[in-house]
Write a protein that holds these residues in place. Sequence first.
Motif, mmCIF file in Angstrom:
data_model
loop_
_atom_site.group_PDB
_atom_site.id
_atom_site.type_symbol
_atom_site.label_atom_id
_atom_site.label_comp_id
_atom_site.label_asym_id
_atom_site.label_seq_id
_atom_site.Cartn_x
_atom_site.Cartn_y
_atom_site.Cartn_z
ATOM 1 N N PHE A 195 1.213 -0.904 -0.504
ATOM 2 C CA PHE A 195 0.086 0.062 0.096
ATOM 3 C C PHE A 195 0.891 1.094 -0.598
ATOM 4 O O PHE A 195 0.844 2.559 -0.766
ATOM 5 C CB PHE A 195 -0.895 -0.197 1.706
ATOM 6 N N THR A 196 2.035 1.469 0.756
ATOM 7 C CA THR A 196 3.207 2.393 0.720
ATOM 8 C C THR A 196 3.250 2.644 -0.173
ATOM 9 O O THR A 196 4.212 1.912 -0.619
ATOM 10 C CB THR A 196 3.975 2.559 1.656
ATOM 11 N N ASN A 197 3.248 3.440 -1.309
ATOM 12 C CA ASN A 197 4.014 4.316 -1.922
ATOM 13 C C ASN A 197 5.844 4.704 -1.237
ATOM 14 O O ASN A 197 5.632 5.972 -0.830
ATOM 15 C CB ASN A 197 3.854 5.390 -2.923
ATOM 16 N N THR A 198 6.826 4.912 -1.801
ATOM 17 C CA THR A 198 8.028 4.913 -0.866
ATOM 18 C C THR A 198 8.125 6.098 -1.367
ATOM 19 O O THR A 198 8.809 6.922 -0.575
ATOM 20 C CB THR A 198 9.085 3.595 -1.007
ATOM 21 N N ASP A 199 8.285 7.028 -2.624
ATOM 22 C CA ASP A 199 8.557 8.143 -2.956
ATOM 23 C C ASP A 199 7.778 9.232 -1.785
ATOM 24 O O ASP A 199 8.173 10.185 -2.375
ATOM 25 C CB ASP A 199 7.622 7.834 -4.513
ATOM 26 N N MET A 200 6.708 8.662 -1.442
ATOM 27 C CA MET A 200 6.066 9.709 -1.114
ATOM 28 C C MET A 200 6.089 10.281 0.494
ATOM 29 O O MET A 200 5.320 11.093 1.129
ATOM 30 C CB MET A 200 4.442 9.277 -1.018
ATOM 31 N N VAL A 201 7.101 8.960 1.305
ATOM 32 C CA VAL A 201 7.381 8.238 2.706
ATOM 33 C C VAL A 201 8.216 9.731 2.999
ATOM 34 O O VAL A 201 8.721 9.711 2.339
ATOM 35 C CB VAL A 201 7.282 7.257 2.398
ATOM 36 N N GLN A 202 8.008 10.236 4.724
ATOM 37 C CA GLN A 202 9.125 11.291 5.298
ATOM 38 C C GLN A 202 9.754 10.548 6.277
ATOM 39 O O GLN A 202 11.053 10.173 6.710
ATOM 40 C CB GLN A 202 8.372 12.479 5.511
ATOM 41 N N ASN A 203 8.423 9.277 7.270
ATOM 42 C CA ASN A 203 8.933 8.406 8.181
ATOM 43 C C ASN A 203 8.100 7.274 8.467
ATOM 44 O O ASN A 203 7.688 7.253 7.650
ATOM 45 C CB ASN A 203 8.579 9.428 9.622
ATOM 46 N N VAL A 204 9.754 6.473 8.617
ATOM 47 C CA VAL A 204 9.111 5.346 8.284
ATOM 48 C C VAL A 204 9.256 4.433 10.122
ATOM 49 O O VAL A 204 10.729 4.791 10.590
ATOM 50 C CB VAL A 204 9.615 4.028 8.135
ATOM 51 N N ASP A 205 8.302 4.203 11.128
ATOM 52 C CA ASP A 205 8.770 3.801 12.390
ATOM 53 C C ASP A 205 7.978 2.489 12.558
ATOM 54 O O ASP A 205 7.263 2.280 11.874
ATOM 55 C CB ASP A 205 7.818 4.611 13.240
ATOM 56 N N PHE A 206 8.865 1.424 13.650
ATOM 57 C CA PHE A 206 8.170 0.073 13.542
ATOM 58 C C PHE A 206 8.617 -0.836 15.235
ATOM 59 O O PHE A 206 9.078 -0.341 15.150
ATOM 60 C CB PHE A 206 9.061 -0.588 12.881
ATOM 61 N N SER A 207 7.476 -1.063 15.492
ATOM 62 C CA SER A 207 7.563 -1.335 17.122
ATOM 63 C C SER A 207 7.188 -3.738 16.651
ATOM 64 O O SER A 207 6.383 -3.591 15.743
ATOM 65 C CB SER A 207 6.941 -0.927 17.778
ATOM 66 N N ALA A 208 7.999 -4.188 17.076
ATOM 67 C CA ALA A 208 7.853 -5.583 17.125
ATOM 68 C C ALA A 208 6.834 -5.961 18.782
ATOM 69 O O ALA A 208 7.091 -7.045 18.328
ATOM 70 C CB ALA A 208 9.037 -6.171 16.268
ATOM 71 N N GLY A 209 6.299 -4.620 19.311
ATOM 72 C CA GLY A 209 6.400 -5.525 20.562
ATOM 73 C C GLY A 209 5.940 -4.905 21.331
ATOM 74 O O GLY A 209 6.960 -3.997 21.609
#
Length: 825
Positions: A195-209
């Motif tokens: 779904f995510t268009n990488t060229d439009m992204v500013q920040n990406v945060d990820f939490s695994a639990g």
Amino acid sequence: MKTNRFLFTLLFFTISIIAFAQNQTAKVAGVVLDENSKPVEGVNVSYQTKTATTNESGFYELTVPANQKIVLVFTHKALKNITATLQLKPGENFEFHVVMTDKAEQLNDVVITSSRRRVQGITSIEPETIRRNPSANAGIESVLKTFAGVNSNSELSTTYSVRGGNYDENLVYVNEIEVYRPFLIRSGQQEGLSFTNTDMVQNVDFSAGGFQAKFGDKLSSVLDITYRKPTKFGLAAEASFLGGSITGEGISKNKKWSAITGIRYRDNSLLVNSQETQTNYRPTYADVQANVNFNPNKKWQFSFLGNISQNRYNYQPLTRQTNFGTIDEPIALQVFYEGQEKDKYKTLFGALKTNFVANENNTFRLIGSVYHTQEQEYFDIYAAYFLGEVDTNIGSETLGEVTFNRGIGTQLNHARNDLDALIVNTEIKGTHFINNKKHQIDWGLKYTRENIRDRIVEWEVIDSAGFHINPPIIDLPNEQPYNPYVGPLVPYQNVRATNFVDIDRFSGFAQWNTKTKLGESQFWITAGSRFHSWLVSGDGITGAKRQTVFSPRAQFALKPDWEKDMLFRLSVGYYHQPPFYRELRDSLGTVRPNVKAQQSIHFVLSNDYNFKMNNRPFKLVTEAYYKTMSDVNTYTLENVRIRYRADNDAVAYAYGLDMRLNGEFVPGTESWLSFGYMKTEENISDKGYIARPTDQRLKVGILFQDYMPNIPNMKLYLNLVYNTGLPGGSPSYADSYQYQSRLRDYRRADVGFSYVLTERNNERPEGHWLKKWKDLSVGFEIYNLFNNQNAITNTWVRDVYTKNQYGIPNYMTTRVFNVKLTARL
């Protein structure tokens, strides 16, 4: 083997000749405000001889050297000067906002990491790393798969499992808006675009639990993405053998309107044609996304996020040969097909977000979204199976070919599945600061209405050596071939259902966080709770009861007053996953309205250590976790299609250790090495513990970036993943406790070479044709560099003579080459 050794030598030689980086440039941009939060025009921003001046919106942009400390000086005729020290990475676009007053101030050195994310145990991923990462399915998910605790055995799917959970247990947000996946997706080659268009992204945060209460009701992980708000005109384009994309962004003259729009197209034929099954197959995917922002004044902000996507699959399998068995007794499965499959998925998504800043301590957000998907899955595929003996005589003209085979049966699969789903969300959130911003309160309330219209007509007929096979659940005498069978002919699998389902959900959260001190040490506390209440209704559904769950959660972080930069975190809490439609529907298509929410209790203890090695920054993150799960909704897994049993008849657990070392192994680039160990088992109906379908014990992931000193324009990107094998599943109707074999280990290396034409653009004279490009590069990528045969699932075939069930691996793609062109204005 010779080819593998040659490629390995080439890769090793390439990495070996790459040495230290040379100085490159970065960009710093931002907005200068006064003490009343109004933009300041005419501020001079300078570094040595380079200068920039803020416009009427207070915006400035300046190109500065990378990999060294620089001192920016902000001067204005009516305000006092400000100096700030920064150190940026090559190619980095860093946002740095300044407030100028009538008092002189010197800012501390700027650390380009977010302390908030560090305290919360959130991993941030640079958008540039995502764009450059070589992967058969490029995007955010391809980078996540290099993390410890994140696993996926399909390079053709954007799905991933986290710490023993399945694909349905992961939350994904874009601009605080939850996004959804199609329902009927069922094979590893049917997901071409994230779904995510990488060229439009500013920040990406990820939490695994162990994530906070402000995030939703899922059991495993959170992927939180923020799209960029443009500050000027920009254009990005990419083209390769797998498709292309174009993204444009701009801002109005009065700076109140801004928009960014991306169009993507992908054709997976190059990858699918490398698989063992020979097909006439051209899967295509296309989507359009837009993010529009309107800021009429400082108090109100409005934004719209929209997406239209369509995936098509016209699939006509022809033949397949899979060699398996042992060295002494090699066996080949040959399959000859007739028929075709035609699938189509069309989704529409729109969301409107309003942000109201009442004052500096109180902010409110109103979010409304609509998701509509129309999906169809039609196929009639006839398959004739042959098991054969493979010629292993070295020097034979038929080496590796089948010299003798016997027909073992035929199979006919039929489906006419249609689904139409409409999901509407309305949500209000608030953020409040108390006591000089020492305390922060966040809260939210959300209503969701899900309307599902689903028709399933799917059956499978199996004929073994000329005799029709009934399913084991049909207990009728069958003495073929000695006596004729006179009973009914029943499909081996038969699913027929029509469901019209409505689900009403109310959910919300409240959480508090603060920062204090324990002696000389810094201490953070975040505590909160969620609630979720839902009711299932619809045609033919009776006896449904409203269910409500509460999920208290807390996170603690301690930064001791030590010379070493260490941070310790403890997260604990309840996590519930109220059933979505797919979890309510059992393997026969029947909706069970009173399926309970799966429950998991998380315990996560972690250490975050920042240090320098060779005068370059590094970070080591270690996390130990334990999850105990109850009311587990067990499932079977066919490629990436999940079919739930919908009976909450199991308990489970997962525990493990994740480690990740990232930093500048090569100056100016970020790379990382991750290692994970995980064990997860489930106990179904008190029969004892067995491995869950996601029990992938060991994981090693490497993402490495480098470039050559003698050819500074040449960049190298390496993505390497090793996982131990997943459980191989079991045949239809079989007792899963009797089938505990595993697939072979997953080993994959993708490498990319990129020649950047715009390298050292700042040294070129004005008027040079490359000056107008931010980035112009040509890339060459090799997917599955060492041509490993990786399996995603097993196909189970019965030998009528020996009565044995053979698990035939379904192998994924082989080595594939790709060429890519990237351009940015």
